[in-house]
Design a protein around this motif. Sequence first.
Motif, PDB file in Angstrom:
ATOM      1  N   THR A 160      26.334  24.996   2.731  1.00  0.00           N
ATOM      2  CA  THR A 160      25.584  24.245   3.739  1.00  0.00           C
ATOM      3  C   THR A 160      26.073  22.804   3.862  1.00  0.00           C
ATOM      4  OG1 THR A 160      23.940  23.809   2.007  1.00  0.00           O
ATOM      5  CG2 THR A 160      23.473  25.605   3.527  1.00  0.00           C
ATOM      6  N   THR A 190      18.743  28.746  -8.639  1.00  0.00           N
ATOM      7  CA  THR A 190      18.012  28.330  -7.446  1.00  0.00           C
ATOM      8  C   THR A 190      18.340  29.287  -6.307  1.00  0.00           C
ATOM      9  OG1 THR A 190      17.598  26.497  -5.905  1.00  0.00           O
ATOM     10  CG2 THR A 190      19.854  26.758  -6.696  1.00  0.00           C
ATOM     11  N   ILE A 243      18.002  28.079  -3.110  1.00  0.00           N
ATOM     12  CA  ILE A 243      18.294  27.163  -2.010  1.00  0.00           C
ATOM     13  C   ILE A 243      19.676  26.554  -2.262  1.00  0.00           C
ATOM     14  CG2 ILE A 243      17.585  25.121  -0.732  1.00  0.00           C
ATOM     15  CD1 ILE A 243      15.691  27.441  -0.419  1.00  0.00           C
ATOM     16  N   PRO A 244      20.666  26.775  -1.413  1.00  0.00           N
ATOM     17  CA  PRO A 244      20.565  27.478  -0.135  1.00  0.00           C
ATOM     18  C   PRO A 244      20.321  28.975  -0.320  1.00  0.00           C
ATOM     19  CG  PRO A 244      22.854  27.014  -0.646  1.00  0.00           C
ATOM     20  CD  PRO A 244      22.046  26.302  -1.683  1.00  0.00           C
ATOM     21  N   TYR A 245      19.609  29.558   0.661  1.00  0.00           N
ATOM     22  CA  TYR A 245      19.276  30.975   0.564  1.00  0.00           C
ATOM     23  C   TYR A 245      20.385  31.832   1.151  1.00  0.00           C
ATOM     24  CZ  TYR A 245      17.366  35.554   1.300  1.00  0.00           C
ATOM     25  OH  TYR A 245      17.207  36.915   1.290  1.00  0.00           O
ATOM     26  N   LYS A 254       9.993  28.029   3.749  1.00  0.00           N
ATOM     27  CA  LYS A 254      10.953  27.124   4.370  1.00  0.00           C
ATOM     28  C   LYS A 254      10.844  27.108   5.904  1.00  0.00           C
ATOM     29  CE  LYS A 254      13.532  24.926   2.634  1.00  0.00           C
ATOM     30  NZ  LYS A 254      13.405  23.530   2.141  1.00  0.00           N
ATOM     31  N   ASN A 267      10.682  19.800   4.480  1.00  0.00           N
ATOM     32  CA  ASN A 267      11.482  20.937   4.930  1.00  0.00           C
ATOM     33  C   ASN A 267      12.487  20.501   5.995  1.00  0.00           C
ATOM     34  OD1 ASN A 267      10.890  23.142   3.381  1.00  0.00           O
ATOM     35  ND2 ASN A 267       9.212  23.872   4.661  1.00  0.00           N
ATOM     36  N   ASP A 306      15.926  20.076   5.009  1.00  0.00           N
ATOM     37  CA  ASP A 306      17.271  20.356   4.506  1.00  0.00           C
ATOM     38  C   ASP A 306      17.860  21.601   5.170  1.00  0.00           C
ATOM     39  OD1 ASP A 306      15.301  21.884   3.282  1.00  0.00           O
ATOM     40  OD2 ASP A 306      16.494  22.223   1.471  1.00  0.00           O
ATOM     41  N   GLU A 307      19.172  21.736   5.047  1.00  0.00           N
ATOM     42  CA  GLU A 307      19.861  22.929   5.524  1.00  0.00           C
ATOM     43  C   GLU A 307      19.734  23.991   4.431  1.00  0.00           C
ATOM     44  OE1 GLU A 307      21.313  23.504   8.398  1.00  0.00           O
ATOM     45  OE2 GLU A 307      20.995  21.491   9.234  1.00  0.00           O
ATOM     46  N   TRP A 308      18.710  24.817   4.539  1.00  0.00           N
ATOM     47  CA  TRP A 308      18.381  25.722   3.436  1.00  0.00           C
ATOM     48  C   TRP A 308      18.965  27.120   3.601  1.00  0.00           C
ATOM     49  CZ3 TRP A 308      15.515  30.148   4.503  1.00  0.00           C
ATOM     50  CH2 TRP A 308      14.878  30.199   5.744  1.00  0.00           C
ATOM     51  N   ASN A 355      11.083  22.884  -2.365  1.00  0.00           N
ATOM     52  CA  ASN A 355      12.183  23.499  -3.116  1.00  0.00           C
ATOM     53  C   ASN A 355      11.865  23.612  -4.598  1.00  0.00           C
ATOM     54  OD1 ASN A 355      13.544  23.673  -0.735  1.00  0.00           O
ATOM     55  ND2 ASN A 355      15.072  22.111  -1.204  1.00  0.00           N
TER      56      ASN A 355
END
Length: 486
Positions: free
Chosen positions: A71, A190, A192-194, A279, A286, A288-290, A451
């Motif tokens: 991301t 984690t 995130i990113p998903y 998200k 919320n 961020d580029e998740w 997050n």
Amino acid sequence: MATTASAKPFSPEETRRILHHLQQPAVFLNMTCGWPVLHWTAEHLSGCLGNRLVRFRLGRKEETNAPLFETQCSYVEAKLAQFLSWTRGQAGTDVGPFCDYPYSEYWAYADYKYIAMLFQDQPSMFEDVKWSEFGFEGRNGRESTLWIGTMGANTPCHLDSYGCNLVLQVQGRKRWHLFPPEDTSKLYPTRIPYEESSVFSQVDVLHPDLRRFPAFQRARAHTVTLQPGQVLYVPRHWWHYVESVDPVTVSVNSWIELEGDDVARISEAVTKAVVCALKSTPSDDNTDEWLNPTEEGVASHNENMQYVNLAVRACAQRQRSVCHSKLTQHPKDSRPVKRDSSGQVRSNNDPVKDSHLIYVRCQQEDSSETRAVTPKDLEVKSFRNCVGQTQEDCTAAPRTEPASAVRLHQGEHEYSPGLTHCRPCDCGDGNSEHRQSEDCWESRHTTITTNDLLDCLVHPDIITRVTELLLERHRGSHRTTTSLQL
């Protein structure tokens, strides 16, 4: 030892059995002699793809003490010929798709490219990849992906939720840093990113921030530099960070389905439902580029719940079928298998051909670090060692810890997913452990974010338990329904 295309060191059946027994990463040598895919250099692929555009991910060549997730990268679409001109510093690249990215400052990676899509107009190329010789009949390039990168190109440290992995190095060398599943808490997972099927680590494994991630210093890195023609086997749920170490690298991999994937699909469906629900909800943090660029979009909650129900039903049905099969099989088929002192399955007729298979070393065991696998190495570490390890081997199972979303060891503050980390020696006057903890919390802790909450809710240990509960609930409902029907 020279081998010919018709005289491979292991038959497909032998290779399949070896893979079934292996519990750690291993490198196969001399298994790809005669494979046409070995001619798939970047130059050769450029000729095959012609004017077709390929998407490249670009990242800066700099140390940040933090993973460079997808991301955070830049992206360009270019022909392979343009890519090669850029790597060689040839004239014209100052006006092409790479013009804003000086080669001295950036690396580029065409990663995760499905061969079936790249060569849909040239299906004969699928046959160049012969995974059938590893015991997977019918598997070839159609079920594989292609990776083309420059020196420094890398994938952040992660584990794959599904299956195991076979990786063939075609051009250049790649260095693999692998960590066993038991070290998951030390990798600070984690979502995130998903990305479905990928659990990322918050740690930059080459330049870790040990103040934030102190437990990582106890993670057991297994490191190997993969050479052209060699195939690396990555077992289920092994963490891995991969980096290109030559000017241009090409590799091909295939993820092999495993029996446990049915349960993993439930876990992934639950994770997706939770991540998307939280998200997708508007909130101050919320922003961020998740969502990883590999994902096509955000599914609705109704769609995600349908996936959860489908995954639970499919898994429960398979488990009932397996249970029925075990009850009806002949008693002689259910006798216990032989195991050695390390728990490895043994067979009296297992092939032991020392010069063609080695296992990837634990870095703590081999201080010579990451040198290439050579025939000389094979005289020291061989398949015989791999399936008959001693308790002193670094791959011995670590002490068992209770499953929990937050492993907070007293006096150590080892692991709190997504939150700020500290050590007792960094704060307080040492007069009171309780006082030190309070001081740490007050001086370092910030507001809990979405997050942070997600890192706890979808931590692998928590998701595993939720999956178990959903299957138990489904089995209970199934029994009740069956009783009512009777």
